[in-house]
Scaffold this motif. Structure first.
Motif, mmCIF file in Angstrom:
data_model
loop_
_atom_site.group_PDB
_atom_site.id
_atom_site.type_symbol
_atom_site.label_atom_id
_atom_site.label_comp_id
_atom_site.label_asym_id
_atom_site.label_seq_id
_atom_site.Cartn_x
_atom_site.Cartn_y
_atom_site.Cartn_z
ATOM 1 N N ARG A 73 -3.511 10.875 -11.195
ATOM 2 C CA ARG A 73 -4.658 9.592 -11.333
ATOM 3 C C ARG A 73 -4.233 8.042 -12.337
ATOM 4 N N GLU A 74 -3.334 8.259 -12.002
ATOM 5 C CA GLU A 74 -2.348 7.677 -12.846
ATOM 6 C C GLU A 74 -2.534 6.306 -13.097
ATOM 7 N N PRO A 75 -2.890 5.730 -13.901
ATOM 8 C CA PRO A 75 -2.660 3.968 -13.747
ATOM 9 C C PRO A 75 -1.289 3.485 -13.126
ATOM 10 N N LEU A 76 -0.335 4.252 -13.099
ATOM 11 C CA LEU A 76 0.957 3.454 -12.854
ATOM 12 C C LEU A 76 0.671 3.567 -11.281
ATOM 13 N N LEU A 77 -0.060 5.085 -10.163
ATOM 14 C CA LEU A 77 -0.185 5.198 -8.733
ATOM 15 C C LEU A 77 -1.616 4.245 -8.493
ATOM 16 N N LYS A 78 -2.617 3.853 -9.157
ATOM 17 C CA LYS A 78 -3.078 2.374 -9.667
ATOM 18 C C LYS A 78 -2.525 1.230 -9.133
ATOM 19 N N GLU A 81 -1.234 1.071 -5.783
ATOM 20 C CA GLU A 81 -1.893 0.833 -4.982
ATOM 21 C C GLU A 81 -2.464 -0.649 -4.314
ATOM 22 N N GLU A 82 -2.345 -0.688 -5.673
ATOM 23 C CA GLU A 82 -2.561 -2.939 -5.556
ATOM 24 C C GLU A 82 -1.851 -3.577 -5.321
ATOM 25 N N TRP A 83 0.080 -2.690 -5.256
ATOM 26 C CA TRP A 83 0.813 -3.229 -4.742
ATOM 27 C C TRP A 83 0.655 -3.603 -3.495
ATOM 28 N N GLN A 84 0.359 -3.076 -2.897
ATOM 29 C CA GLN A 84 -0.261 -3.111 -0.791
ATOM 30 C C GLN A 84 1.299 -3.373 -0.408
ATOM 31 N N LYS A 102 -1.719 9.359 -1.100
ATOM 32 C CA LYS A 102 -3.043 8.491 -2.155
ATOM 33 C C LYS A 102 -2.694 7.431 -2.027
ATOM 34 N N ILE A 103 -2.182 6.861 -1.891
ATOM 35 C CA ILE A 103 -1.537 5.233 -2.409
ATOM 36 C C ILE A 103 -1.705 4.853 -0.842
ATOM 37 N N ASN A 104 -1.651 5.619 -0.081
ATOM 38 C CA ASN A 104 -1.676 4.810 1.328
ATOM 39 C C ASN A 104 -3.297 5.112 2.108
ATOM 40 N N LYS A 105 -4.104 5.853 1.471
ATOM 41 C CA LYS A 105 -5.077 6.018 1.242
ATOM 42 C C LYS A 105 -6.083 4.014 1.222
ATOM 43 N N HIS A 106 -5.203 3.891 0.513
ATOM 44 C CA HIS A 106 -5.426 1.866 0.374
ATOM 45 C C HIS A 106 -5.237 1.235 0.501
ATOM 46 N N CYS A 107 -3.611 1.254 1.441
ATOM 47 C CA CYS A 107 -3.551 0.230 2.064
ATOM 48 C C CYS A 107 -3.055 0.751 3.653
ATOM 49 N N ARG A 108 -3.378 1.789 3.641
ATOM 50 C CA ARG A 108 -3.004 1.781 5.293
ATOM 51 C C ARG A 108 -2.184 1.521 6.006
ATOM 52 N N ALA A 109 -0.611 1.714 5.282
ATOM 53 C CA ALA A 109 0.662 1.008 5.535
ATOM 54 C C ALA A 109 1.261 2.514 7.082
ATOM 55 N N PRO A 110 2.248 2.076 7.962
ATOM 56 C CA PRO A 110 2.628 2.785 8.151
ATOM 57 C C PRO A 110 3.692 3.885 7.632
ATOM 58 N N ILE A 111 3.910 4.879 8.171
ATOM 59 C CA ILE A 111 4.484 5.852 7.200
ATOM 60 C C ILE A 111 5.902 6.132 7.643
ATOM 61 N N VAL A 112 7.179 6.745 7.532
ATOM 62 C CA VAL A 112 8.646 6.864 7.587
ATOM 63 C C VAL A 112 8.481 8.010 6.417
ATOM 64 N N MET A 113 9.088 9.295 7.530
ATOM 65 C CA MET A 113 9.596 10.721 6.413
ATOM 66 C C MET A 113 10.549 10.253 7.465
ATOM 67 N N THR A 114 11.434 11.396 6.600
ATOM 68 C CA THR A 114 13.073 11.664 6.266
ATOM 69 C C THR A 114 13.011 13.331 5.939
ATOM 70 N N CYS A 115 13.429 14.304 6.772
ATOM 71 C CA CYS A 115 13.755 15.031 6.487
ATOM 72 C C CYS A 115 15.325 15.392 6.037
ATOM 73 N N HIS A 116 16.172 16.134 4.603
ATOM 74 C CA HIS A 116 17.378 16.062 4.839
ATOM 75 C C HIS A 116 17.452 17.570 4.507
ATOM 76 N N THR A 117 16.446 18.709 4.144
ATOM 77 C CA THR A 117 16.627 19.868 4.287
ATOM 78 C C THR A 117 16.499 20.933 5.267
ATOM 79 N N ASP A 118 17.553 21.845 5.554
ATOM 80 C CA ASP A 118 16.550 22.682 6.388
ATOM 81 C C ASP A 118 16.013 24.167 5.538
#
Length: 393
Positions: A73-78, A81-84, A102-118
């Motif tokens: 619930r940090e203001p920086l996360l908010k 979110e507003e940056w969209q 949590k941020i994405n619940k508000h902007c619904r942006a596509p998500i890319v994930m990278t796997c670096h670790t075995d």
């Protein structure tokens, strides 16, 4: 494009992932995109440094130097979110992932994930190839990557992790890049002589160099144990180890037990802007690690124009070409023979170093960013297509 990059490993936890993220951010900004990073602070308060957002955290008990946060619930996360953001790129599977979702619940942006670790290797070591561990990794991967529109891996080796078995329909291989300009710097001959002297290295010494986190999985202990054999062939050899980590004390004790302390230099953790100096002080880059999916220190050594001597591993594909920009070893005998051959032949070192410099052009931050931008654009386009289909139903 507005791009949010979320990572548990960043400026306060320097390593391969952090170096990769820095190169990506630099490349994306050079392409004219607006990039913000979301990471963990190294203390119990949150703060912002321009476009880098650090959320308060505490030490993680499961691994030294890692941190975890429950501050949702940090203001920086908010503020984020507003940056969209138009796209969210998650680089790790821990706290930063949860914050990004949590941020994405508000902007619904596509998500890319990278796997670096075995993680199979990291947690279970030799048991990673057993059926129960493979099943467990598949289940964990399915859960952690279910949120991603596209998943990327930095190498063919990483793409083959059981961890990614359930996302192969949306898996893309994008090799990491590095900020090559940081490592393509060189001393004059006199400057190099003085710098080496400050480390206790004389003009005629052959220097093996490694820049890495000092942890068990990096297998630094193997190279230290090989050094007595090399010293019999090339007595004036020094092993320069740059970095710090939870295994440092054990490695120091190992050099003492083998009575080679005078031949091993532990430089400690060095600010990133000075790391090139230690590469440039070396004659041969060495690595025994088979843990990496794509070693950032190998890319940095390429950029500095060093010949390389590394234990055989699929992660070296496209980076180290045997007998062109270095050697690949499989045993102690090969390591000692190859190291002696390279250290004792100045022309061979120069030719291999030149080939390393040429290879480094394939791994620039700009090339890395361009490839990742294509992934972002595909993720956004596919999301729009799915949204249109849902509207028509």
């Amino acid at each position: 494009m507005k791009i949010l990059i979320a990572t548990d490993c960043y400026l306060f936890n320097l390593g391969g992932i952090a170096a990769s993220v820095l190169a990506l951010c630099s490349g994306l900004r050079h392409h004219g995109h607006e990039v913000k990073t979301l990471s963990l602070s190294n203390c119990n308060h949150s703060f912002r440094d321009r476009d880098d957002y650090y959320i308060k955290s505490a030490p993680a008990l499961y691994y030294p130097d890692m941190r975890i946060s429950f501050a949702m619930r940090e203001p920086l996360l908010k503020e984020l979110e507003e940056w969209q953001p138009d796209i969210i790129h998650i680089q790790t599977e821990g706290t930063a992932r949860r914050m990004a979702l949590k941020i994405n619940k508000h902007c619904r942006a596509p998500i890319v994930m990278t796997c670096h670790t075995d993680y199979g290797h990291f947690i279970f070591h030799k048991l990673k190839t057993t059926a129960p561990v493979k099943i467990l990794m598949r289940i964990a991967g399915k859960i952690l990557y279910s949120c991603a529109d596209i998943v990327t891996a930095p190498s063919q080796k990483a793409a083959a992790f059981p961890f990614l078995d359930t996302v192969r329909d949306r898996l893309v291989i994008i090799p990491n890049g590095t900020e090559i300009n940081k490592y393509q710097k060189h001393f004059t001959e006199e400057e190099r002589r003085k710098f080496r002297a400050s480390l206790g290295i004389d003009d005629h010494a052959g220097v093996l160099v490694m820049v890495t986190r000092l942890s068990k999985e990096k297998n630094i202990q193997e190279l230290i144990s090989f050094l007595p054999g090399l010293l019999k062939k090339v007595p004036n050899t020094k092993y320069l180890i740059v970095g710090d980590g939870p295994y440092a004390k054990r490695l120091v004790k190992l050099t003492e037990r083998l009575r080679i302390s005078d031949s091993v230099i532990f430089a400690g953790r060095i600010p990133s802007q000075h790391v090139w100096q230690y590469y440039d002080a070396g004659d041969l880059f060495v690595s025994a690690s088979t843990f990496e999916s794509l070693s950032m220190s190998c890319l940095e050594a390429l950029a500095n124009g060093l010949p390389m001597l590394c234990r055989a591993d699929d992660a070296l594909t496209g980076i180290l070409e045997h007998q062109k920009n270095g050697m690949i070893y499989h045993s102690e005998t090969e390591f000692v023979d190859f190291a002696a051959r390279i250290l004792c032949n100045q022309k061979l070192r120069a030719d291999m170093g030149q080939f390393s410099t040429l290879k480094s052009a394939d791994f620039t931050g700009d090339a890395f960013a361009a490839a990742m931008l294509s992934v972002y654009e595909n993720a956004i386009a596919e999301r729009k297509i799915r949204s249109n289909r849902e509207r028509l139903k």
